[in-house]
Design a protein around this motif. Sequence first.
Motif, PDB file in Angstrom:
ATOM      1  N   LEU A 197       2.813   8.188  15.252  1.00 19.08           N
ATOM      2  CA  LEU A 197       3.580   8.135  13.623  1.00 19.08           C
ATOM      3  C   LEU A 197       2.244   8.021  12.806  1.00 19.08           C
ATOM      4  N   GLU A 198       0.653   7.843  13.401  1.00 16.15           N
ATOM      5  CA  GLU A 198       0.246   8.327  11.893  1.00 16.15           C
ATOM      6  C   GLU A 198      -0.920   9.351  12.175  1.00 16.15           C
ATOM      7  N   GLU A 199      -0.329  10.416  13.143  1.00 16.02           N
ATOM      8  CA  GLU A 199      -1.045  11.307  13.247  1.00 16.02           C
ATOM      9  C   GLU A 199      -0.484  12.690  12.218  1.00 16.02           C
ATOM     10  N   LEU A 200      -1.707  12.861  11.749  1.00 16.03           N
ATOM     11  CA  LEU A 200      -1.386  14.550  11.038  1.00 16.03           C
ATOM     12  C   LEU A 200      -0.823  15.861  11.916  1.00 16.03           C
ATOM     13  N   LEU A 227       8.111   4.359  10.377  1.00 16.70           N
ATOM     14  CA  LEU A 227       7.411   5.030   9.311  1.00 16.70           C
ATOM     15  C   LEU A 227       6.278   6.590   9.844  1.00 16.70           C
ATOM     16  N   ALA A 228       6.745   7.240   9.054  1.00 16.87           N
ATOM     17  CA  ALA A 228       5.525   8.256  10.035  1.00 16.87           C
ATOM     18  C   ALA A 228       4.887   9.507   9.260  1.00 16.87           C
ATOM     19  N   VAL A 229       3.859   9.242   8.904  1.00 14.49           N
ATOM     20  CA  VAL A 229       3.096  10.408   8.420  1.00 14.49           C
ATOM     21  C   VAL A 229       3.356  12.404   7.980  1.00 14.49           C
ATOM     22  N   ASP A 230       3.258  12.669   7.900  1.00 14.52           N
ATOM     23  CA  ASP A 230       2.599  13.842   6.848  1.00 14.52           C
ATOM     24  C   ASP A 230       4.269  14.524   8.095  1.00 14.52           C
ATOM     25  N   LEU A 231       5.149  14.648   7.126  1.00 15.79           N
ATOM     26  CA  LEU A 231       6.957  15.069   8.094  1.00 15.79           C
ATOM     27  C   LEU A 231       6.687  16.449   8.246  1.00 15.79           C
ATOM     28  N   ARG A 232       7.197  16.846  10.001  1.00 11.93           N
ATOM     29  CA  ARG A 232       7.578  18.460   9.221  1.00 11.93           C
ATOM     30  C   ARG A 232       9.431  18.312   9.167  1.00 11.93           C
ATOM     31  N   LYS A 233       9.673  20.056   9.020  1.00  9.59           N
ATOM     32  CA  LYS A 233      10.220  20.322   8.466  1.00  9.59           C
ATOM     33  C   LYS A 233      11.381  19.236   9.181  1.00  9.59           C
ATOM     34  N   GLU A 234      11.842  19.427  10.341  1.00 10.32           N
ATOM     35  CA  GLU A 234      13.397  18.398  11.039  1.00 10.32           C
ATOM     36  C   GLU A 234      13.204  17.001  10.308  1.00 10.32           C
ATOM     37  N   GLU A 235      11.754  16.601  10.518  1.00 11.12           N
ATOM     38  CA  GLU A 235      11.611  15.161   9.692  1.00 11.12           C
ATOM     39  C   GLU A 235      12.075  15.317   8.729  1.00 11.12           C
ATOM     40  N   ASP A 236      12.049  16.231   8.106  1.00 16.90           N
ATOM     41  CA  ASP A 236      12.003  16.110   6.871  1.00 16.90           C
ATOM     42  C   ASP A 236      14.064  15.491   6.501  1.00 16.90           C
ATOM     43  N   ASN A 237      14.647  17.483   7.310  1.00 16.44           N
ATOM     44  CA  ASN A 237      15.873  17.315   6.921  1.00 16.44           C
ATOM     45  C   ASN A 237      16.912  16.407   7.242  1.00 16.44           C
ATOM     46  N   TYR A 238      16.098  15.617   8.725  1.00 12.20           N
ATOM     47  CA  TYR A 238      16.932  14.782   9.046  1.00 12.20           C
ATOM     48  C   TYR A 238      16.556  13.313   9.073  1.00 12.20           C
ATOM     49  N   GLY A 239      15.599  12.973   8.340  1.00 11.59           N
ATOM     50  CA  GLY A 239      14.787  11.459   8.589  1.00 11.59           C
ATOM     51  C   GLY A 239      15.256  10.841   7.495  1.00 11.59           C
ATOM     52  N   GLU A 240      15.220   9.564   7.233  1.00 13.77           N
ATOM     53  CA  GLU A 240      15.591   8.277   6.381  1.00 13.77           C
ATOM     54  C   GLU A 240      15.137   8.297   5.345  1.00 13.77           C
ATOM     55  N   ALA A 241      13.769   9.152   5.118  1.00 11.59           N
ATOM     56  CA  ALA A 241      12.739   9.202   4.035  1.00 11.59           C
ATOM     57  C   ALA A 241      12.222  10.100   3.818  1.00 11.59           C
ATOM     58  N   ASP A 284      10.572   9.748  20.732  1.00 15.82           N
ATOM     59  CA  ASP A 284      11.561   9.754  22.188  1.00 15.82           C
ATOM     60  C   ASP A 284      11.068   8.450  22.660  1.00 15.82           C
ATOM     61  N   ALA A 285      11.310   8.526  24.129  1.00 12.59           N
ATOM     62  CA  ALA A 285      11.656   6.503  24.392  1.00 12.59           C
ATOM     63  C   ALA A 285       9.958   6.588  24.090  1.00 12.59           C
ATOM     64  N   ASN A 286       9.365   7.259  23.950  1.00  9.91           N
ATOM     65  CA  ASN A 286       7.582   7.138  23.802  1.00  9.91           C
ATOM     66  C   ASN A 286       7.156   6.695  22.725  1.00  9.91           C
ATOM     67  N   GLY A 287       7.537   6.881  21.881  1.00 10.03           N
ATOM     68  CA  GLY A 287       8.007   7.225  20.542  1.00 10.03           C
ATOM     69  C   GLY A 287       6.837   8.370  19.829  1.00 10.03           C
ATOM     70  N   LYS A 288       6.604   8.884  20.526  1.00  9.89           N
ATOM     71  CA  LYS A 288       6.647  10.598  20.382  1.00  9.89           C
ATOM     72  C   LYS A 288       7.477  10.985  19.740  1.00  9.89           C
ATOM     73  N   ARG A 289       7.662  11.578  18.636  1.00 14.30           N
ATOM     74  CA  ARG A 289       7.639  12.996  17.512  1.00 14.30           C
ATOM     75  C   ARG A 289       7.666  13.930  18.323  1.00 14.30           C
ATOM     76  N   ILE A 290       9.103  15.075  16.965  1.00 12.17           N
ATOM     77  CA  ILE A 290       9.433  16.011  18.094  1.00 12.17           C
ATOM     78  C   ILE A 290       8.322  17.186  18.523  1.00 12.17           C
ATOM     79  N   ASP A 291       7.513  16.986  17.958  1.00  8.38           N
ATOM     80  CA  ASP A 291       5.864  17.955  18.299  1.00  8.38           C
ATOM     81  C   ASP A 291       5.040  17.199  18.147  1.00  8.38           C
TER      82      ASP A 291
END
Length: 249
Positions: free
Chosen positions: A25-28, A173-187, A14-21
């Motif tokens: 970026l470095e939060e497990l 770059l982000a650690v510990d991807l969840r499903k949506e991030e794995d499916n639609y992310g770049e790596a 999102d605009a604040n750099g927070k992930r879908i959940d």
Amino acid sequence: MGSVGAKDVPQLLDANGKRIDGRGLEELRPLKIEAGVLTRANGSAYVEWGENKVMAAVYGPREVHPRHMQENTKAVVQCRYNMASFSVDERKKPGLDRRSQEISKVISEAFESVLFVEEYPRTSIGIYIEILQANAGTRCAGIVAASVALADAGIPMSDLVPAIAVGKVGGKLAVDLRKEEDNYGEADMPMALVPKSGRLVLLQMEGHMTAPEMAQALEMGVRGCQQVYEVQKDALKRRYAIQRPTEAV
Ligand code: ADP
């Protein structure tokens, strides 16, 4: 890495750099480990990591089956990673598919490098990883569970093996991807570390990132693994405390 039209791709940052959940970026994702949960295995561990639920059971060192797999100078490490049919959204065909076979092989190799296999010639160390619920990062969760199960079984090894996936989502770059991030992310780059020696014993990558990004991703992964390592050690300490309740008296 899904192949869908751009309009279907969810916004991963999102605009604040927070992930879908809502994570940074470095939060497990929340990680819980319990050691010694099965009575009939020599060692076991149950892991909940985000929405992943994983059981690991260890048997051995014991006789090798089939016999011809036996090695005269060391124990063979036989890992079976299996995803339950009900672990994913759409029922998965049961049995070991190519993906499970590959994951089983790389996990066996990762553990062979930390277990003192020469001390147990002509035996087998069996590692069974059952994915009960999957939400990306299951091979890492399996390695994390299996290391604690191996330690619970009292099988000598040089260190526990924490693991984590580092990836790239929304250009970051982000650690510990969840499903949506794995499916639609770049790596997506799962890795497993031996903290005491700093050795990586598993490293895979899907997707694409630049070499400098990969160097940074490795550093983030090492930091993530250190956090996972602390949770693994804590699970073993709690297991030890439960086994000796009289000490407190
Ligand atoms: P990992 O679970 O180690 O991240 P993958 O990147 O191959 O391994 O898989 C990512 C996620 O995709 C899994 O955790 C699971 O949620 C889902 N997945 C994998 N294989 C299947 C399958 N055969 N059917 C449905 N979902 C699957």
